[in-house]
Design a protein around this motif. Structure first.
Motif, PDB file in Angstrom:
ATOM      1  N   ILE A 203      29.703  66.276  30.747  1.00 45.92           N
ATOM      2  CA  ILE A 203      31.054  66.817  30.942  1.00 45.92           C
ATOM      3  C   ILE A 203      31.204  67.074  32.430  1.00 45.92           C
ATOM      4  CG2 ILE A 203      32.549  68.812  30.582  1.00 45.92           C
ATOM      5  CD1 ILE A 203      31.619  68.959  27.747  1.00 45.92           C
ATOM      6  N   TRP A 204      32.252  66.514  32.991  1.00 45.46           N
ATOM      7  CA  TRP A 204      32.564  66.712  34.407  1.00 45.46           C
ATOM      8  C   TRP A 204      33.814  67.576  34.503  1.00 45.46           C
ATOM      9  CZ3 TRP A 204      32.107  61.143  36.843  1.00 45.46           C
ATOM     10  CH2 TRP A 204      30.752  60.779  36.860  1.00 45.46           C
ATOM     11  N   ILE A 205      33.774  68.591  35.340  1.00 45.96           N
ATOM     12  CA  ILE A 205      34.915  69.475  35.552  1.00 45.96           C
ATOM     13  C   ILE A 205      35.384  69.264  36.982  1.00 45.96           C
ATOM     14  CG2 ILE A 205      35.733  71.855  35.546  1.00 45.96           C
ATOM     15  CD1 ILE A 205      33.349  72.426  33.579  1.00 45.96           C
ATOM     16  N   LEU A 206      36.636  68.825  37.137  1.00 45.10           N
ATOM     17  CA  LEU A 206      37.180  68.511  38.453  1.00 45.10           C
ATOM     18  C   LEU A 206      38.403  69.365  38.743  1.00 45.10           C
ATOM     19  CD1 LEU A 206      35.789  65.789  37.380  1.00 45.10           C
ATOM     20  CD2 LEU A 206      37.123  64.709  39.146  1.00 45.10           C
ATOM     21  N   PRO A 207      38.434  70.046  39.877  1.00 40.47           N
ATOM     22  CA  PRO A 207      39.636  70.783  40.274  1.00 40.47           C
ATOM     23  C   PRO A 207      40.652  69.800  40.871  1.00 40.47           C
ATOM     24  CG  PRO A 207      37.949  71.036  41.944  1.00 40.47           C
ATOM     25  CD  PRO A 207      37.336  70.214  40.843  1.00 40.47           C
ATOM     26  N   VAL A 208      41.895  69.919  40.456  1.00 38.34           N
ATOM     27  CA  VAL A 208      42.948  69.043  40.974  1.00 38.34           C
ATOM     28  C   VAL A 208      44.178  69.874  41.326  1.00 38.34           C
ATOM     29  CG1 VAL A 208      42.180  67.020  39.672  1.00 38.34           C
ATOM     30  CG2 VAL A 208      43.878  68.542  38.676  1.00 38.34           C
ATOM     31  N   THR A 209      44.990  69.332  42.206  1.00 35.61           N
ATOM     32  CA  THR A 209      46.301  69.908  42.507  1.00 35.61           C
ATOM     33  C   THR A 209      47.329  68.869  42.095  1.00 35.61           C
ATOM     34  OG1 THR A 209      45.423  71.166  44.365  1.00 35.61           O
ATOM     35  CG2 THR A 209      47.804  70.806  44.323  1.00 35.61           C
ATOM     36  N   GLU A 210      48.326  69.297  41.338  1.00 37.20           N
ATOM     37  CA  GLU A 210      49.342  68.358  40.861  1.00 37.20           C
ATOM     38  C   GLU A 210      50.665  69.085  40.671  1.00 37.20           C
ATOM     39  OE1 GLU A 210      47.333  66.844  37.454  1.00 37.20           O
ATOM     40  OE2 GLU A 210      47.640  68.640  36.294  1.00 37.20           O
ATOM     41  N   PRO A 211      51.750  68.317  40.528  1.00 38.20           N
ATOM     42  CA  PRO A 211      53.041  68.971  40.295  1.00 38.20           C
ATOM     43  C   PRO A 211      52.987  69.815  39.025  1.00 38.20           C
ATOM     44  CG  PRO A 211      53.326  66.632  40.757  1.00 38.20           C
ATOM     45  CD  PRO A 211      51.860  66.865  40.603  1.00 38.20           C
ATOM     46  N   THR A 212      53.586  70.969  39.074  1.00 38.67           N
ATOM     47  CA  THR A 212      53.592  71.877  37.934  1.00 38.67           C
ATOM     48  C   THR A 212      54.193  71.202  36.702  1.00 38.67           C
ATOM     49  OG1 THR A 212      53.784  73.706  39.479  1.00 38.67           O
ATOM     50  CG2 THR A 212      54.292  74.181  37.190  1.00 38.67           C
ATOM     51  N   THR A 213      55.186  70.381  36.907  1.00 37.82           N
ATOM     52  CA  THR A 213      55.856  69.726  35.773  1.00 37.82           C
ATOM     53  C   THR A 213      54.999  68.644  35.123  1.00 37.82           C
ATOM     54  OG1 THR A 213      56.926  68.222  37.329  1.00 37.82           O
ATOM     55  CG2 THR A 213      58.179  70.167  36.631  1.00 37.82           C
ATOM     56  N   SER A 214      53.909  68.216  35.761  1.00 41.53           N
ATOM     57  CA  SER A 214      53.083  67.161  35.171  1.00 41.53           C
ATOM     58  C   SER A 214      52.456  67.603  33.853  1.00 41.53           C
ATOM     59  CB  SER A 214      52.006  66.692  36.148  1.00 41.53           C
ATOM     60  OG  SER A 214      51.067  67.709  36.364  1.00 41.53           O
ATOM     61  N   LEU A 215      52.205  68.892  33.702  1.00 39.55           N
ATOM     62  CA  LEU A 215      51.625  69.374  32.449  1.00 39.55           C
ATOM     63  C   LEU A 215      52.584  69.218  31.274  1.00 39.55           C
ATOM     64  CD1 LEU A 215      49.692  72.571  33.537  1.00 39.55           C
ATOM     65  CD2 LEU A 215      48.753  70.409  32.783  1.00 39.55           C
ATOM     66  N   LEU A 216      53.882  69.240  31.536  1.00 42.53           N
ATOM     67  CA  LEU A 216      54.860  69.091  30.453  1.00 42.53           C
ATOM     68  C   LEU A 216      54.709  67.736  29.769  1.00 42.53           C
ATOM     69  CD1 LEU A 216      58.043  70.663  32.074  1.00 42.53           C
ATOM     70  CD2 LEU A 216      56.617  71.616  30.254  1.00 42.53           C
ATOM     71  N   LYS A 217      54.329  66.709  30.521  1.00 42.48           N
ATOM     72  CA  LYS A 217      54.163  65.371  29.948  1.00 42.48           C
ATOM     73  C   LYS A 217      52.978  65.309  29.003  1.00 42.48           C
ATOM     74  CE  LYS A 217      55.824  63.505  34.262  1.00 42.48           C
ATOM     75  NZ  LYS A 217      55.383  62.896  35.519  1.00 42.48           N
ATOM     76  N   GLU A 218      51.972  66.135  29.255  1.00 41.29           N
ATOM     77  CA  GLU A 218      50.737  66.098  28.481  1.00 41.29           C
ATOM     78  C   GLU A 218      50.781  66.951  27.222  1.00 41.29           C
ATOM     79  OE1 GLU A 218      47.436  67.230  30.888  1.00 41.29           O
ATOM     80  OE2 GLU A 218      48.038  65.920  32.529  1.00 41.29           O
ATOM     81  N   LEU A 219      51.601  67.978  27.207  1.00 38.97           N
ATOM     82  CA  LEU A 219      51.593  68.917  26.082  1.00 38.97           C
ATOM     83  C   LEU A 219      51.958  68.233  24.773  1.00 38.97           C
ATOM     84  CD1 LEU A 219      53.411  71.970  27.693  1.00 38.97           C
ATOM     85  CD2 LEU A 219      50.992  71.795  27.120  1.00 38.97           C
ATOM     86  N   PRO A 220      51.211  68.524  23.709  1.00 42.72           N
ATOM     87  CA  PRO A 220      51.557  67.949  22.409  1.00 42.72           C
ATOM     88  C   PRO A 220      52.874  68.538  21.911  1.00 42.72           C
ATOM     89  CG  PRO A 220      49.737  69.500  22.200  1.00 42.72           C
ATOM     90  CD  PRO A 220      50.035  69.377  23.656  1.00 42.72           C
TER      91      PRO A 220
ATOM     92  N   GLU B 282      43.087  54.768  36.429  1.00 45.09           N
ATOM     93  CA  GLU B 282      43.553  56.165  36.323  1.00 45.09           C
ATOM     94  C   GLU B 282      42.519  57.117  36.918  1.00 45.09           C
ATOM     95  OE1 GLU B 282      45.992  56.863  32.279  1.00 45.09           O
ATOM     96  OE2 GLU B 282      44.003  55.974  31.969  1.00 45.09           O
ATOM     97  N   LEU B 283      41.268  56.880  36.615  1.00 48.75           N
ATOM     98  CA  LEU B 283      40.200  57.769  37.082  1.00 48.75           C
ATOM     99  C   LEU B 283      40.003  57.700  38.588  1.00 48.75           C
ATOM    100  CD1 LEU B 283      37.689  57.031  34.205  1.00 48.75           C
ATOM    101  CD2 LEU B 283      38.986  59.148  34.566  1.00 48.75           C
ATOM    102  N   LYS B 284      40.063  56.512  39.144  1.00 48.48           N
ATOM    103  CA  LYS B 284      39.858  56.365  40.583  1.00 48.48           C
ATOM    104  C   LYS B 284      41.009  56.976  41.389  1.00 48.48           C
ATOM    105  CE  LYS B 284      36.868  52.398  40.049  1.00 48.48           C
ATOM    106  NZ  LYS B 284      36.739  50.942  40.151  1.00 48.48           N
ATOM    107  N   ALA B 285      42.159  57.160  40.740  1.00 43.28           N
ATOM    108  CA  ALA B 285      43.323  57.746  41.415  1.00 43.28           C
ATOM    109  C   ALA B 285      43.269  59.267  41.462  1.00 43.28           C
ATOM    110  CB  ALA B 285      44.609  57.294  40.724  1.00 43.28           C
ATOM    111  N   ILE B 286      42.382  59.881  40.696  1.00 43.91           N
ATOM    112  CA  ILE B 286      42.284  61.339  40.658  1.00 43.91           C
ATOM    113  C   ILE B 286      41.643  61.829  41.947  1.00 43.91           C
ATOM    114  CG2 ILE B 286      41.217  63.322  39.507  1.00 43.91           C
ATOM    115  CD1 ILE B 286      41.410  61.674  36.890  1.00 43.91           C
ATOM    116  N   GLN B 287      42.322  62.749  42.603  1.00 41.92           N
ATOM    117  CA  GLN B 287      41.824  63.343  43.845  1.00 41.92           C
ATOM    118  C   GLN B 287      41.359  64.762  43.565  1.00 41.92           C
ATOM    119  OE1 GLN B 287      41.680  61.726  46.890  1.00 41.92           O
ATOM    120  NE2 GLN B 287      42.220  59.934  45.668  1.00 41.92           N
ATOM    121  N   ILE B 288      40.148  65.073  43.976  1.00 38.33           N
ATOM    122  CA  ILE B 288      39.640  66.431  43.810  1.00 38.33           C
ATOM    123  C   ILE B 288      40.307  67.313  44.856  1.00 38.33           C
ATOM    124  CG2 ILE B 288      37.600  67.897  43.903  1.00 38.33           C
ATOM    125  CD1 ILE B 288      35.991  65.537  42.900  1.00 38.33           C
TER     126      ILE B 288
END
Length: 153
Positions: free
Chosen positions: A72-89, A146-152
């Motif tokens: 399990i890898w835990i990565l800290p990220v900074t992203e737009p606050t609204t991005s979480l709305l797209k992920e929520l079930p 997708e993974l390579k685009a993630i910035q810590i």
């Protein structure tokens, strides 16, 4: 790479565990560049269950007892606050949660959060996914792009 590693093995835990946890910190390069994607798959784990801290501890103890090796890898990220709305079930709690993040986005454009990934050998994926889903996690396969685009952050 300034990685904090917490390997759970027979020498460290009574009874042993196949779980290896790696936590990355701000400024680390992406860990996804060096993965052999022909033999390994990566899944993002999210937990939308609103568990209490004691319930989270119980689930973590169950993770330690999974009989197959995985990371399990835990990565800290900074992203737009609204991005979480797209992920929520889109379930019964969506409206309340979406309202909260909409309010938060009016105050703060970006937010820091941790994203959790499971890194596992291809042959073990199906069984591990079933175990994790039974524990209440949402498991989403991620492709190398997708993974390579993630910035810590």
């Amino acid at each position: 790479m300034s990685m904090i590693s917490s390997t759970s093995n027979a020498q460290e835990l009574e009874g042993g565990s196949n779980l290896q946890i790696e936590s990355f910190v701000k400024g680390d390069p992406s860990p996804f560049r060096d993965i052999d994607y022909t033999a390994t798959k990566v899944y993002e784990l999210t937990d939308y269950t609103f568990r209490t801290p004691l319930e989270k501890m119980d689930v973590f103890n169950q993770l330690l007892n999974i009989p197959h090796p995985f990371k399990i890898w835990i990565l800290p990220v900074t992203e737009p606050t609204t991005s979480l709305l797209k992920e929520l079930p889109k379930d019964k709690t969506y409206e309340k949660t979406a309202s909260l993040f909409t309010l938060l986005s009016s105050v703060k454009e970006t937010m820091e959060r941790d994203r959790t990934f499971m890194v596992v050998h291809n042959q073990l994926c199906t069984e591990l996914i079933n175990i994790l889903e039974n524990l209440g996690f949402t498991v989403t396969e991620k492709n190398p792009e997708e993974l390579k685009a993630i910035q810590i952050a």
